[in-house]
Every structure is written in structure tokens, then in C-alpha cells.
Design an enzyme around this catalytic site. Sequence first.
Site, PDB file in Angstrom:
ATOM      1  N   ASP A  97       0.869  -1.183   0.000  1.00 38.43           N
ATOM      2  CA  ASP A  97       0.000   0.000   0.000  1.00 38.43           C
ATOM      3  C   ASP A  97       0.902   1.229   0.000  1.00 38.43           C
ATOM      4  OD1 ASP A  97      -1.814   2.044   0.548  1.00 38.43           O
ATOM      5  OD2 ASP A  97      -2.181   1.398   2.610  1.00 38.43           O
ATOM      6  N   GLU A 149      -0.746  10.711   0.837  1.00 41.61           N
ATOM      7  CA  GLU A 149      -2.053  10.073   0.997  1.00 41.61           C
ATOM      8  C   GLU A 149      -2.231   9.511   2.393  1.00 41.61           C
ATOM      9  OE1 GLU A 149      -5.096   6.885   0.963  1.00 41.61           O
ATOM     10  OE2 GLU A 149      -2.959   6.743   1.459  1.00 41.61           O
ATOM     11  N   HIS A 168      -1.850  -2.386   6.222  1.00 34.67           N
ATOM     12  CA  HIS A 168      -1.126  -1.541   7.176  1.00 34.67           C
ATOM     13  C   HIS A 168      -0.371  -2.376   8.216  1.00 34.67           C
ATOM     14  CE1 HIS A 168      -2.909   2.733   6.522  1.00 34.67           C
ATOM     15  NE2 HIS A 168      -2.624   2.126   5.375  1.00 34.67           N
ATOM     16  N   ASP A 174      -5.640   1.532  -5.235  1.00 35.09           N
ATOM     17  CA  ASP A 174      -5.096   1.382  -3.886  1.00 35.09           C
ATOM     18  C   ASP A 174      -5.415  -0.029  -3.400  1.00 35.09           C
ATOM     19  OD1 ASP A 174      -3.930   2.042  -1.382  1.00 35.09           O
ATOM     20  OD2 ASP A 174      -4.706   4.081  -1.508  1.00 35.09           O
TER      21      ASP A 174
END
Length: 399
Positions: free
Chosen positions: A202, A236, A337, A257
Site C-alpha cells: 500500500d 495520501e 497496514h 489502492d
Amino acid sequence: MNKPFAAASAAIASAPMRIDVDYMLDFLKRLIEIPSPTGYTDQAVHFCGRELERLGVPFELTRRGAIRATLKGAGPGPARAMVSHLDTLGAMVKQLKDNGRLALVPIGTWSARFAEGARCTIFTDQGSYRGTILPLKASGHTFNEEVDTQPVDWTNVEMRVDAFSYRVEDLRRLGFNVGDFVAVDPNPEFSPRGYLNSRHLDDKAGVAVMIAAMKAMADAGRKPTVDTFMLFTIAEEIGVGASSVLHGDIAEMVTIDNGTVAPGQASRESGVTICMADSAGPFDYHLTRRLIELCEANDIRYERDAFRYYRSDSASALEAGNDLRTALICFGVDSSHGYERTHVNALRSLAELSCLYLQSDVLFGRDVKPLGPLAGFPRQESESADPASEMVEDTILPG
């Protein structure tokens, strides 16, 4: 999977373009290894700029380094954009501690659970050092079961620097300061089975998809239908994203994304995930369904999904006052994440869809101007798909 668009219009149907997967993965490997936490992205910008020059794609930079590359269209019409982001999660030094270690705050939104044990690079004004993010109670030989019961929080981790630093004076002597950037090692592992494991997929995987799509278009001698701006943003992860790289001529924008693979989500690590809505609200009805139509007309596997705790470059573009249609297409990522995983099939499918979108007809010619009359403005489906249900309603209403 539902297929409401079984018969796509000839204007948008064409065979998916060949994607140079080896090129895409090689580019991704090299980009992932470049540290680029939000605020420390210059090296990644130079790397992508050199690749655009090699591909012969003209581009320009904003003051802070967001990239706007230009693909000239085959004809006139409302301009389009595609966007992904170069910046990643990271950390920053908050305090020089008395024990010779560094307190940290996160850059972007991510759990300290995934920071514990991470190897990192700390960039000081004088040079870089290596280090490890550790929980405050890191030794079971010392703290016994307390290593398992301490809370997961950024206030409960610290950076151990690979240097002789045992007091705050040592840190100052070595040149450490509050505000030094910390880049977390990606630790990429691309398996022969096609799985891609790494931090920072990401959104560096999205960047690789866009670069691969541009190469495929160039290799095939194809132009997009209309002028299209390929955007690479650099903030971002802190919510700024595409707020400052657009201009008023762009009528529609597709963001690439990651999609969240988790219980309760439809996203998958293969094929394309088309996001219908995220925490910023629904994506454009017509643009989203155009992308679904392209998938179905060209046999690209896809899933629809909605994300509750998620925002993208599309949100920052709209919040900055840009009146444009937005959509979000994703590669499914497990453990987003965190230590992330996707599959090469997802990236290939996204690159194929990107090429198809670039060559498809514009949605609405009237969108060339920001304001216009009611004539030509689209409609959304409002009637029941089941004629029998309408008959029931007609029967009940008079009573």
C-alpha cells in the site's frame, strides 16, 4: 458474482492488453526498497520520474513532489485521471530518552503491534542509522509474563539505535533530534506461487500497476481516448493525497489502492476489487458501474466491496473542492497496514482494467465543462427490476 452488465457496448469492449508482468514486479521490488514515509518521499519521486523519462511519458511536479504525467488522448473530450500514492507509513522521533533510546510517533495510521520488532532506518541531519523498534518490556528473562500483558500502544515502544547510546547525551552527540524520520524495512518476499509479501504494498503496488499499464499502452502503440493524467501523490497516508495535483479540466478520476482482505469483507487477493463506498461515502455511481462493465465485457474477475475505516486519494480530491467523478479499484491485501500480502494476479488484472479504461469512451461529453444544463445529465436506475413486483404495487396502491 452478479453480472448486471452481461452485454457491454461495443464502444468499450476490447481484448485485455498484454501486461509485462516481469517488468511490473521488477519495478515494484525496486520501488519498495526505497524509503518513502510521508514527508520523506523525494528519493521515490526521483525514481519514478526517471522511469517515466525512460518510457517517454512527459510529466511535471508540484512544489512538494507529487507527479502529474500526461498521456495525450486520441481525440477531444473531458480529461481523465488515474492516481496512486508513493508515500508509505513510517514514524518520527518524538523524544530523546534518558536511556539512550528514541520515543516515536507514527506517520500515518497503523498499529504499534506491527511496529514491534521492525528493523528500521533513522535519517538524521548528519546521516542515517539502523535500529529496531521494541516494546518497553522486551526481555522475557527480565519481565517474565509482563512482556505479554503490556498494552499495545506507541507510548509502549521505543527505538533501539545500533550505536553506543545509553544516555540522552549520547543521542545528542550522535546527531539525533526530535523530528528525525524513521523508515520501516519492507522485507519483501515474492514467492514462485505468485504471492507478494511485503510492507508498503500500500500503495507501491498501485504505482507499479499504473507504470505497467503505461508501458503496455506504449508497447502496443495505443493512446487513451482522451487526455489522461497519471498522478502519483506523496501524502495520501496523512489524508492530503490528491488535494493539490489536480486541475479543473479533469472530469473523472480512478484511484488505485489496496482493498482489505478480512472477515466480513469481499476483497480477494486475486482479480480486481471495486470499492462501492468507503468512510468518505459512496463512489460515483456511473463511473463505478463503467468499471464493472469493463470487467464483465473482458472476463476480468472482480468483487464489489465497501470499506468502513478507509479513505483514499479520491476523498482528498473531493474535499479540496474538485467537482469530479471518482472511483476506487483495488488489489486485495491481507493484513493491510501491517505485513501485507497480495497476489500477482490482482496486479495483472488491475493493469489490464486500467488499459481498458484508458481506451474506453468517456462517460458523459457534457462533463467537459464544470457547469451545464439539465439536458444530457444522466439518470440512475429507479424502476424495479422485477415487473411482477410493480404489478403487486399497482394492485395494492389503490386500496
